[in-house]
Design a protein around this motif. Structure first.
Motif, PDB file in Angstrom:
ATOM      1  N   GLU A 110       0.802  -1.220   0.000  1.00 29.84           N
ATOM      2  CA  GLU A 110       0.000   0.000   0.000  1.00 29.84           C
ATOM      3  C   GLU A 110       0.840   1.278   0.000  1.00 29.84           C
ATOM      4  O   GLU A 110       0.307   2.365  -0.155  1.00 29.84           O
ATOM      5  N   ASP A 111       2.160   1.141   0.164  1.00 22.43           N
ATOM      6  CA  ASP A 111       3.054   2.295   0.234  1.00 22.43           C
ATOM      7  C   ASP A 111       4.048   2.220  -0.928  1.00 22.43           C
ATOM      8  O   ASP A 111       4.965   1.411  -0.917  1.00 22.43           O
ATOM      9  N   HIS A 124       6.438   3.997  -1.625  1.00 18.34           N
ATOM     10  CA  HIS A 124       7.823   4.233  -1.209  1.00 18.34           C
ATOM     11  C   HIS A 124       8.540   2.901  -0.950  1.00 18.34           C
ATOM     12  O   HIS A 124       9.766   2.841  -1.012  1.00 18.34           O
ATOM     13  N   GLU A 132       0.102   9.623   1.477  1.00 20.98           N
ATOM     14  CA  GLU A 132       1.431   9.056   1.761  1.00 20.98           C
ATOM     15  C   GLU A 132       1.454   7.545   1.491  1.00 20.98           C
ATOM     16  O   GLU A 132       2.409   7.006   0.970  1.00 20.98           O
ATOM     17  N   ARG A 133       0.356   6.877   1.850  1.00 18.74           N
ATOM     18  CA  ARG A 133       0.205   5.444   1.601  1.00 18.74           C
ATOM     19  C   ARG A 133      -1.285   5.125   1.677  1.00 18.74           C
ATOM     20  O   ARG A 133      -2.093   5.925   2.127  1.00 18.74           O
ATOM     21  N   ALA A 172      -2.945   7.021  -2.646  1.00 19.99           N
ATOM     22  CA  ALA A 172      -1.515   7.136  -2.964  1.00 19.99           C
ATOM     23  C   ALA A 172      -1.334   6.940  -4.466  1.00 19.99           C
ATOM     24  O   ALA A 172      -1.962   6.072  -5.070  1.00 19.99           O
TER      25      ALA A 172
END
Length: 174
Positions: A46-47, A49, A72-73, A77
């Motif tokens: 889910e992120d 990054h 951010e997530r 996102a």
């Protein structure tokens, strides 16, 4: 020479006609068991990054331009990329996260071919381990139907999913 041209025209017409019988949608999926609870795996999915730790697509173009925006997530996102011929360009957006069980992502390619697909990660807790299924599904327009007569979507994408899931397993089991 005329006979060869007629035979070639009939073969091409046959392929084009056969393409009309192909399914209007496709689905590719792979599954792996990870020795970690779903709560430890979901953050990798889910992120955006965290995707460099496991996604096989991150390595297609070291110079690829990446832009992360939105939340951010989790839901909202966004990950956009613009890369070489192998990586292409497009956009992903997390549509939904069901805690401990599912992440749904809208996947849009703009290069080399335009398409809009749904990528999903389904997680099933198996008492200390988690079964993770990575799938992609979407419409199969006529041009894609013709191409998939010669190269299946499963062969085109399935190996990448297998690599990604092995990478995800290694990252989540650390």
């Amino acid at each position: 020479m005329k006979t060869i041209l007629i035979a070639l025209a009939v073969a091409i017409a046959g392929i084009l006609l056969f393409a009309t019988t192909r399914p209007d949608t496709f689905r590719v999926e792979r599954t792996i068991t990870i020795q970690a609870p779903p709560e430890k795996i979901i953050p990798f999915l889910e992120d955006f990054h965290q995707w460099p730790a496991w996604s096989p697509y991150e390595k297609l173009d070291p110079a690829m331009k990446r832009t992360l925006s939105g939340a951010e997530r989790g839901k909202g996102a966004v990950y956009q990329w613009d890369g070489n011929r192998k990586a292409g360009s497009g956009r992903m957006e997390v549509l939904d996260v069901v805690p401990s069980s599912k992440v749904s992502i809208q996947l849009e390619f703009t290069q080399p071919l335009e398409s809009k697909n749904l990528a999903e990660f389904d997680l099933m807790n198996k008492g200390g381990a988690t079964s993770v299924t990575w799938s992609m599904s979407g419409p199969q327009p006529y041009v894609t139907k013709v191409v998939t007569i010669f190269v299946s979507m499963d062969k085109l994408v399935g190996g990448d999913f297998e690599t990604g899931l092995v990478n995800l397993k290694a990252a989540a089991e650390k």
